[in-house]
Design a protein around this motif. Structure first.
Motif, mmCIF file in Angstrom:
data_model
loop_
_atom_site.group_PDB
_atom_site.id
_atom_site.type_symbol
_atom_site.label_atom_id
_atom_site.label_comp_id
_atom_site.label_asym_id
_atom_site.label_seq_id
_atom_site.Cartn_x
_atom_site.Cartn_y
_atom_site.Cartn_z
ATOM 1 N N LYS A 2 4.513 -11.963 0.607
ATOM 2 C CA LYS A 2 4.644 -13.082 -0.304
ATOM 3 C C LYS A 2 4.807 -14.397 0.444
ATOM 4 O O LYS A 2 4.454 -15.447 -0.079
ATOM 5 C CB LYS A 2 5.811 -12.848 -1.257
ATOM 6 C CG LYS A 2 5.552 -11.730 -2.223
ATOM 7 C CD LYS A 2 6.675 -11.571 -3.212
ATOM 8 C CE LYS A 2 6.349 -10.417 -4.149
ATOM 9 N NZ LYS A 2 7.323 -10.279 -5.205
ATOM 10 N N GLY A 3 5.323 -14.328 1.671
ATOM 11 C CA GLY A 3 5.487 -15.542 2.454
ATOM 12 C C GLY A 3 4.166 -16.215 2.756
ATOM 13 O O GLY A 3 4.059 -17.442 2.708
ATOM 14 N N ARG A 48 -3.756 -11.583 1.007
ATOM 15 C CA ARG A 48 -4.488 -10.555 0.248
ATOM 16 C C ARG A 48 -4.599 -9.265 1.066
ATOM 17 O O ARG A 48 -4.427 -8.168 0.535
ATOM 18 C CB ARG A 48 -5.877 -11.072 -0.123
ATOM 19 C CG ARG A 48 -6.727 -10.098 -0.868
ATOM 20 C CD ARG A 48 -6.173 -9.829 -2.242
ATOM 21 N NE ARG A 48 -7.064 -8.895 -2.906
ATOM 22 C CZ ARG A 48 -6.672 -8.007 -3.772
ATOM 23 N NH1 ARG A 48 -5.416 -7.920 -4.100
ATOM 24 N NH2 ARG A 48 -7.533 -7.199 -4.328
ATOM 25 N N VAL A 49 -4.871 -9.376 2.339
ATOM 26 C CA VAL A 49 -4.971 -8.199 3.205
ATOM 27 C C VAL A 49 -3.622 -7.486 3.295
ATOM 28 O O VAL A 49 -3.552 -6.250 3.241
ATOM 29 C CB VAL A 49 -5.498 -8.592 4.602
ATOM 30 C CG1 VAL A 49 -5.347 -7.456 5.593
ATOM 31 C CG2 VAL A 49 -6.952 -9.027 4.518
ATOM 32 N N ASP A 54 -0.170 -2.926 1.982
ATOM 33 C CA ASP A 54 1.066 -2.392 1.415
ATOM 34 C C ASP A 54 0.781 -1.393 0.303
ATOM 35 O O ASP A 54 1.411 -0.339 0.225
ATOM 36 C CB ASP A 54 1.955 -3.520 0.889
ATOM 37 C CG ASP A 54 2.543 -4.379 1.997
ATOM 38 O OD1 ASP A 54 2.493 -3.936 3.168
ATOM 39 O OD2 ASP A 54 3.035 -5.475 1.698
ATOM 40 N N ALA A 55 -0.179 -1.717 -0.548
ATOM 41 C CA ALA A 55 -0.531 -0.809 -1.648
ATOM 42 C C ALA A 55 -1.111 0.493 -1.108
ATOM 43 O O ALA A 55 -0.801 1.583 -1.606
ATOM 44 C CB ALA A 55 -1.527 -1.487 -2.589
ATOM 45 N N LEU A 60 -0.655 6.276 0.136
ATOM 46 C CA LEU A 60 -0.727 7.351 1.123
ATOM 47 C C LEU A 60 0.599 8.087 1.261
ATOM 48 O O LEU A 60 0.630 9.307 1.419
ATOM 49 C CB LEU A 60 -1.166 6.795 2.480
ATOM 50 C CG LEU A 60 -2.633 6.394 2.581
ATOM 51 C CD1 LEU A 60 -2.904 5.724 3.918
ATOM 52 C CD2 LEU A 60 -3.546 7.589 2.390
ATOM 53 N N THR A 61 1.696 7.357 1.187
ATOM 54 C CA THR A 61 3.006 7.997 1.247
ATOM 55 C C THR A 61 3.199 8.931 0.064
ATOM 56 O O THR A 61 3.677 10.061 0.215
ATOM 57 C CB THR A 61 4.120 6.932 1.275
ATOM 58 O OG1 THR A 61 3.931 6.118 2.430
ATOM 59 C CG2 THR A 61 5.496 7.565 1.306
ATOM 60 N N GLN A 62 2.806 8.476 -1.110
ATOM 61 C CA GLN A 62 2.947 9.306 -2.312
ATOM 62 C C GLN A 62 2.052 10.535 -2.216
ATOM 63 O O GLN A 62 2.488 11.647 -2.532
ATOM 64 C CB GLN A 62 2.595 8.500 -3.555
ATOM 65 C CG GLN A 62 2.756 9.292 -4.834
ATOM 66 C CD GLN A 62 2.418 8.454 -6.067
ATOM 67 O OE1 GLN A 62 2.035 7.299 -5.940
ATOM 68 N NE2 GLN A 62 2.550 9.039 -7.221
ATOM 69 N N ILE A 63 0.836 10.368 -1.753
ATOM 70 C CA ILE A 63 -0.090 11.502 -1.612
ATOM 71 C C ILE A 63 0.462 12.502 -0.605
ATOM 72 O O ILE A 63 0.430 13.713 -0.830
ATOM 73 C CB ILE A 63 -1.492 11.006 -1.190
ATOM 74 C CG1 ILE A 63 -2.159 10.277 -2.348
ATOM 75 C CG2 ILE A 63 -2.353 12.163 -0.713
ATOM 76 C CD1 ILE A 63 -3.413 9.536 -1.964
#
Length: 92
Positions: A2-3, A48-49, A54-55, A60-63
């Motif tokens: 966000k920065g 944006r990158v 982050d998304a 990937l962590t959830q998967i």
């Protein structure tokens, strides 16, 4: 994350204000735009990158959590079923 977005928006606002001031005073604005455009663009692109990265990390962590947990349980259940079929139920 966000920065960079805040910095990009702030840089854009400052550039617009400077452009208006220079235009009202009748000064040249080409140098200002030549300097500000790549800086603002870079800040917004990096933001944006970072957001996409982050998304993707979160997905990937959830998967990984789901896959490892599900596969471990499925393997355990399969081995138990195969052993029970071959040797009968485990002794108490």
């Amino acid at each position: 994350m966000k920065g960079n977005l805040v910095a990009g928006i702030l840089a854009f606002a400052v550039t617009v204000a400077a452009y208006v001031v220079l235009t009202v005073k009748g000064q040249e604005t080409g140098g200002l735009l030549a300097l500000a455009t790549p800086v603002i663009g870079a800040l917004l692109i990096v933001s944006r990158v970072d957001a996409r990265s982050d998304a993707q990390d979160q997905a990937l962590t959830q998967i990984t959590r789901q896959t490892n947990g599900v596969l471990t349980q499925r393997i355990t259940d399969g081995v138990d079923a195969a052993l029970t079929k071959r040797f009968g139920p485990p002794a108490p």
